[in-house]
Design a protein around this motif. Sequence first.
Motif, PDB file in Angstrom:
ATOM      1  N   ALA A  94      38.226  36.550  41.535  1.00  0.00           N
ATOM      2  CA  ALA A  94      38.937  37.659  42.163  1.00  0.00           C
ATOM      3  C   ALA A  94      38.120  38.268  43.300  1.00  0.00           C
TER       4      ALA A  94
ATOM      5  N   VAL B 190      39.468  39.055  47.052  1.00  0.00           N
ATOM      6  CA  VAL B 190      39.455  40.397  47.638  1.00  0.00           C
ATOM      7  C   VAL B 190      38.710  40.378  48.980  1.00  0.00           C
TER       8      VAL B 190
ATOM      9  N   ASP C 252      44.398  38.536  37.899  1.00  0.00           N
ATOM     10  CA  ASP C 252      43.236  39.243  38.461  1.00  0.00           C
ATOM     11  C   ASP C 252      43.129  38.995  39.964  1.00  0.00           C
TER      12      ASP C 252
ATOM     13  N   ALA D 227      44.714  41.059  42.876  1.00  0.00           N
ATOM     14  CA  ALA D 227      44.095  42.216  43.511  1.00  0.00           C
ATOM     15  C   ALA D 227      43.815  41.933  44.982  1.00  0.00           C
TER      16      ALA D 227
ATOM     17  N   ARG E  92      52.129  40.221  38.209  1.00  0.00           N
ATOM     18  CA  ARG E  92      51.852  41.104  39.351  1.00  0.00           C
ATOM     19  C   ARG E  92      52.901  40.961  40.454  1.00  0.00           C
TER      20      ARG E  92
END
Lengths: 560, 85
Positions: A391, A395, A424, A427, A478
Amino acid sequence: MSTLTGVGVSPGIGFGTGYVFAREIPVPPPGSRHGGDAAAERERAGRALEQVAQDLERRGTLAGGESQKVLEAQALMARDPGLAAEVAGLVEAGTSASRAVYEGFGRYREALAEAGGYLGARVVDLDDVRDRAIAVLEGLPALDVPSRAAEPYVLVARDLAPADTALLSPDAVAAFVTEEGGPTSHTAIIARAMGVPAVVACRGATAVAAGTPMLVDGASGLVRLTPSAREVEAAREAAAARRSALAAVGGPGATADGHPVTLQANIGGPRDVPDALKYGAQGVGLYRTEFLFLGRRKAPSPQEQEAAYLEVLKAFPGERVVVRTLDAGADKPLPFLASSDGEPNPALGMRGTRLFQVHPEVLADQLAALARAASQASARVGVMAPMVATAEEAVRFAAACREAGLPSAGVMIEVPSAALRTADLAAGADFFSIGTNDLAQYAFAADRQVGALTALQDPWQPALLDLVALAVAGAAVRDRPCGVCGEAAGDPVLACVLVGLGVTSLSMAAASLPAVRAALALHTREECVRAAQAARAAESAESARAAARSHLPGLGGLGL
Amino acid sequence: MPERQVTVKAEVGLHARPAATFVQTAAKATLEVTVAKAGGQPVNAKSILGVLSLDVRQGDTVVISAEGEGAEELLDRLADIASAP
């Protein structure tokens, strides 16, 4: 009645009587010597090779197109100065011209066969030149494939060389069946170009008695000997139905009950755009940018990059175009990203997005060029990072995209750790795209480039389907779209299974789009879900494929 | 001896059509001209079988060498062919 099984490499149904083409040139025995006049024998060898070269060129001129290029390359082999020197040396030492030609080609033959792949497949070209020269020297009749026939016939051979097929017309040949060869062999390429069904790697084919009626299925690889009239009729109807089924389905991808599935093209640059448009791609699901960078000492300038990106974006006004940032390292090293020197295992080393931590300027330049191109076109641009494992990486990549002014940042799912944790990764990722080839390579610890491990690269492996299912489920939590852009997406049967697993878009080689579009249009989403469940419940790739097929009744109508 | 070092960009490497064009161009010249993979043994650039046996793939670097009148021009042409995408 019996059936032979090979590998179908050019789909369609062909029926006709078998013509077994056997050009058996006897091997000149070792130790054969000439009469003593080395100079005369050397000249004889040279004349024979030149005669072959001229004959190949003549056939090339008659055939034109792609065949001409292949035949001209063969003519170059016949006139090869290295070969001529080798032959001259052997003749000087007393060897007969035929044997000298045989041995002279032998050394190169070994080198090509050893290289395998594309070069390995050229061994048949080389053997053809050699055999033609020996036939001239031995006064043997030059055997040729009949270029005309009252009824189309099934051409059966051990393997076919370009010179054999150059003058064939699709009216004369109903199908090709060869004992040897593979999907990249000459027979396969020429058959697809001619639109004639073909089955290669078909053991026992040349043992079929001449004149035997043969029914050839170029999709399944099955060859029926002496089939009944009803069987032939049924096969022909199926083939016709397939053609009209493929032609009848157009427009955006969707299942029979109207569940939309975006169908996109994989491209390597502007030159792949015309095919993508021709086959009705709904934009681009994977734009590989490596080709712009390969073979350079320095990265291409931001201006050059911008122009290349803009050319593609302009071809898809209003459509989605997903650009993958430079995926270098491993099998695609670049001198200006030279951090992978001496890695013991480059596929597990500094590659893909990992390189950008060492060379952030390369990513920044690429994103800036993309942002400038995007501002001049109406295509909806997405950018995705290759080889993301965590993750944090996702990001970091998304932050770089936002900074450059690119609002849609995604992540390729190629590493099992990423597949397990898409929730995850969300994100930092607005969307996901699963690269099934690399995902299989890393999940099964099986190098993509090792031919002996292809069974472990089979996208039907239930463990791989599990990883896809997990990735899709995590993305759905998500509310992120998750597509597939690996080879698997272009297999019409597997495409239905992927949709059943919840995949939202499929991106593939443009030519695969019609069959995938038709397969989806014939099945409801519910049927796809059941096929996916059945495949995941299986214990092997083979049984997964069979189980999925049994839940997809429309495949028969497509001849799949 | 004048030489050119280029990276092969074509997807098919120095096989198939690029190899044929390369060899045809070299064969038209009267000079001796060789090609090698970086650090490898050179082969006669006029020999299609020799060039194919090198097994030059996309991304490989080759060194092309020739000496004599017109060598520079010939090398430029061959370098262009070898590095064409």
